[in-house]
Design a protein around this motif. Structure first.
Motif, mmCIF file in Angstrom:
data_model
loop_
_atom_site.group_PDB
_atom_site.id
_atom_site.type_symbol
_atom_site.label_atom_id
_atom_site.label_comp_id
_atom_site.label_asym_id
_atom_site.label_seq_id
_atom_site.Cartn_x
_atom_site.Cartn_y
_atom_site.Cartn_z
ATOM 1 N N GLY A 11 0.817 -1.208 0.000
ATOM 2 C CA GLY A 11 0.000 0.000 0.000
ATOM 3 C C GLY A 11 0.851 1.259 0.000
ATOM 4 O O GLY A 11 2.074 1.221 -0.124
ATOM 5 N N LYS A 12 0.197 2.404 0.180
ATOM 6 C CA LYS A 12 0.884 3.683 0.252
ATOM 7 C C LYS A 12 1.581 3.823 1.606
ATOM 8 O O LYS A 12 1.207 3.185 2.585
ATOM 9 C CB LYS A 12 -0.131 4.822 0.077
ATOM 10 C CG LYS A 12 -0.831 4.834 -1.264
ATOM 11 C CD LYS A 12 -1.799 6.017 -1.351
ATOM 12 C CE LYS A 12 -2.948 5.868 -0.353
ATOM 13 N NZ LYS A 12 -3.942 6.955 -0.489
ATOM 14 N N ALA A 13 2.583 4.688 1.650
ATOM 15 C CA ALA A 13 3.248 4.971 2.913
ATOM 16 C C ALA A 13 2.311 5.788 3.799
ATOM 17 O O ALA A 13 1.550 6.629 3.307
ATOM 18 C CB ALA A 13 4.538 5.748 2.671
ATOM 19 N N PRO A 14 2.321 5.592 5.125
ATOM 20 C CA PRO A 14 1.502 6.410 6.021
ATOM 21 C C PRO A 14 1.881 7.881 5.901
ATOM 22 O O PRO A 14 3.049 8.226 5.691
ATOM 23 C CB PRO A 14 1.846 5.864 7.410
ATOM 24 C CG PRO A 14 2.377 4.493 7.167
ATOM 25 C CD PRO A 14 3.074 4.554 5.845
ATOM 26 N N LEU A 15 0.885 8.741 6.054
ATOM 27 C CA LEU A 15 1.126 10.176 5.974
ATOM 28 C C LEU A 15 2.092 10.615 7.076
ATOM 29 O O LEU A 15 2.029 10.132 8.202
ATOM 30 C CB LEU A 15 -0.193 10.941 6.099
ATOM 31 C CG LEU A 15 -1.211 10.692 4.976
ATOM 32 C CD1 LEU A 15 -2.530 11.372 5.276
ATOM 33 C CD2 LEU A 15 -0.656 11.164 3.636
ATOM 34 N N TYR A 16 2.985 11.523 6.727
ATOM 35 C CA TYR A 16 3.968 12.125 7.630
ATOM 36 C C TYR A 16 5.102 11.174 8.031
ATOM 37 O O TYR A 16 5.956 11.538 8.846
ATOM 38 C CB TYR A 16 3.305 12.682 8.906
ATOM 39 C CG TYR A 16 2.200 13.669 8.627
ATOM 40 C CD1 TYR A 16 2.468 14.921 8.058
ATOM 41 C CD2 TYR A 16 0.884 13.361 8.927
ATOM 42 C CE1 TYR A 16 1.450 15.834 7.803
ATOM 43 C CE2 TYR A 16 -0.144 14.253 8.677
ATOM 44 C CZ TYR A 16 0.144 15.491 8.109
ATOM 45 O OH TYR A 16 -0.869 16.378 7.854
ATOM 46 N N LEU A 17 5.138 9.983 7.475
ATOM 47 C CA LEU A 17 6.167 9.012 7.841
ATOM 48 C C LEU A 17 7.571 9.580 7.636
ATOM 49 O O LEU A 17 8.467 9.361 8.464
ATOM 50 C CB LEU A 17 5.996 7.730 7.021
ATOM 51 C CG LEU A 17 7.086 6.672 7.175
ATOM 52 C CD1 LEU A 17 7.109 6.135 8.609
ATOM 53 C CD2 LEU A 17 6.883 5.544 6.176
ATOM 54 N N GLU A 18 7.762 10.341 6.560
ATOM 55 C CA GLU A 18 9.102 10.821 6.231
ATOM 56 C C GLU A 18 9.674 11.758 7.296
ATOM 57 O O GLU A 18 10.896 11.850 7.476
ATOM 58 C CB GLU A 18 9.098 11.526 4.866
ATOM 59 C CG GLU A 18 8.301 12.823 4.797
ATOM 60 C CD GLU A 18 6.819 12.613 4.500
ATOM 61 O OE1 GLU A 18 6.146 13.605 4.138
ATOM 62 O OE2 GLU A 18 6.333 11.469 4.640
#
Length: 334
Positions: A11-18
Motif C-alpha cells: 500500500g501507500k506509505a503512512p502520511l507524515y512518515l518521512e
C-alpha cells in the motif's frame, strides 16, 4: 505498524512518515519501545515517538492541530482519543514543580495539586526506585512464562466454524473475520481476523496520600503475552471476565473502586482499545482517591509508587503496561 511503514501490504506509505524517518536527534522529544496488551498479543511492542519540527507541514483532511491540554480534555469523553495517542502522550515529562505551579493557569483543585507534587517531586516516597526494581526483579525470578503454540483443533472448550472462533461458555472473546473498505488508509480494502470482546473491562488506579505525598497502588501483573514476564499494571484490571459479577471475581480492591464516592473519582470514562485489531472493545478507565480507611499495607504483588516514580519507569521498555499508561495519559494538573 511496521507492516504499514515498510509497505508489506503493497500500500501507500503512512502520511507524515518521512518526518520521523528523517528526524535528527535534536528533534526527538520522546522515543520509547512500549508493549501492548499482554492478554491479547504475544510479545507485541510498538515504538512511541514524538518529534518537534519548525517548518510548516501540509494538513490533510482527516488531521487537525490540538494542544496537549485539549487531548487530555477530550479523554474525559468516551471513546474519542484512541489507544495509540494515549500511550504516546503518557510518557511526556512536565518539567519542574516550581515551573508548573507558577503558571497562571495552575489549578486550585487540591487533588490536582497533589497529583502535580506526586509527579514532579521525588521527596518522601514510601519506596525508593531501587526497592521497586528489587520488587519487580524478585517476582520475575519467582515466576516463569512458557508459551507453547498448538493447533487450533487441540484447544479445548473453544468452538470454531466458518464465521468465528468462540468459547463454548460465550465468555472471554471471539475471533471474527471482517472485510474492510476504507478511503484514508495505506490499503483501501482487505480482509482480516479481529478480536470481539464478550464484555467491557475495567482498569482503575487507586491513589492515596501517604506522609503528605500522593501514591498509587500498583499491581505487578503476569499476562501470557508479556515480553518480560511481569509488567506494572493498574490497581484493578479486569479484561477477560465480567467485573460486575463480583461474587465470581474475588479481585483485590474491585469492590472499593466500584463503590467509590462520586467526589473521590478523579477520572471516569470509557476508552477504546486498538481499533485495527479489536472489534468495538472498550474498557472503563477510572482513577479513584482513597480515604484514610484504605490500608497502607498492600497484598503481595502490589506496591505503592508516586507518579514521579511511574514516570521514571515509563522511560524504559516493558515496565508499565498499556492499561497503566492509558490512565497516566488522562491525568491533568489544570
Amino acid at each position: 505498524t511496521k507492516s504499514n511503514y515498510t509497505k508489506a501490504h503493497k500500500g501507500k506509505a503512512p502520511l507524515y512518515l518521512e518526518y520521523f524517518q528523517n528526524a535528527n536527534p535534536q528533534q526527538v522529544l520522546l522515543d520509547q519501545l512500549q508493549s501492548e496488551q499482554g492478554a491479547r498479543f504475544l510479545k507485541k511492542r510498538n515504538r512511541n515517538i514524538i518529534i518537534k519540527i519548525d517548518e510548516d507541514i501540509p494538513m490533510y483532511d482527516n488531521f487537525i492541530w490540538l494542544t496537549l491540554g485539549q487531548i487530555k480534555s477530550l479523554m474525559s469523553l468516551d471513546n474519542l482519543v484512541n489507544m495509540d495517542t494515549r500511550t504516546v502522550i503518557s510518557g511526556i515529562p512536565f518539567g519542574s514543580f516550581e515551573l508548573v505551579a507558577s503558571l497562571p493557569v495552575y489549578s486550585n483543585n487540591r487533588y490536582q495539586q497533589l497529583l502535580l507534587a506526586s509527579a514532579l517531586r521525588n521527596q518522601k516516597s514510601l519506596h525508593s526506585i531501587d526497592t521497586i526494581i528489587s520488587f519487580i526483579t524478585n517476582l520475575k525470578s519467582v515466576y516463569e512464562l512458557e508459551v507453547e503454540q498448538v493447533a487450533l483443533k487441540q484447544v479445548s472448550d473453544w468452538i470454531y466454524d466458518d464465521r468465528e472462533i468462540r468459547h463454548e461458555s460465550g465468555k472471554y472473546f471471539k475471533v471474527i473475520a471482517v472485510n474492510v473498505e476504507i478511503g484514508n488508509r495505506e490499503v483501501l480494502s482487505w480482509a482480516q481476523p479481529m478480536i470481539e470482546p464478550a464484555q467491557e473491562g475495567l482498569c482503575a488506579f487507586v491513589c492515596k496520600e501517604i506522609d503528605g505525598v500522593l501514591h498509587f497502588a500498583v499491581q505487578a501483573k503476569l499476562e501470557c503475552g508479556n515480553f518480560d514476564i511481569i509488567e506494572l499494571a493498574p490497581t484493578v484490571q479486569c479484561l477477560t471476565g465480567d467485573y460486575r459479577e463480583r461474587n465470581k471475581i474475588p479481585l483485590p480492591f474491585l469492590d472499593y473502586v466500584l463503590s467509590a464516592k462520586k467526589e473521590n473519582i478523579l477520572f471516569d470514562s470509557y476508552q477504546s482499545e486498538e481499533g485495527g485489531r479489536f472489534y468495538r472493545e472498550q474498557n472503563r478507565n477510572m482513577i479513584v482517591f482513597a480515604d484514610e480507611k484504605f490500608p497502607n499495607q498492600l497484598p503481595d504483588k502490589f506496591i505503592w509508587m508516586t507518579l514521579s516514580q511511574l514516570y521514571t519507569f515509563l522511560k524504559f521498555n516493558n515496565y508499565l503496561n498499556i492499561q497503566a499508561r492509558s490512565l497516566i495519559a488522562a491525568i491533568s494538573f489544570v
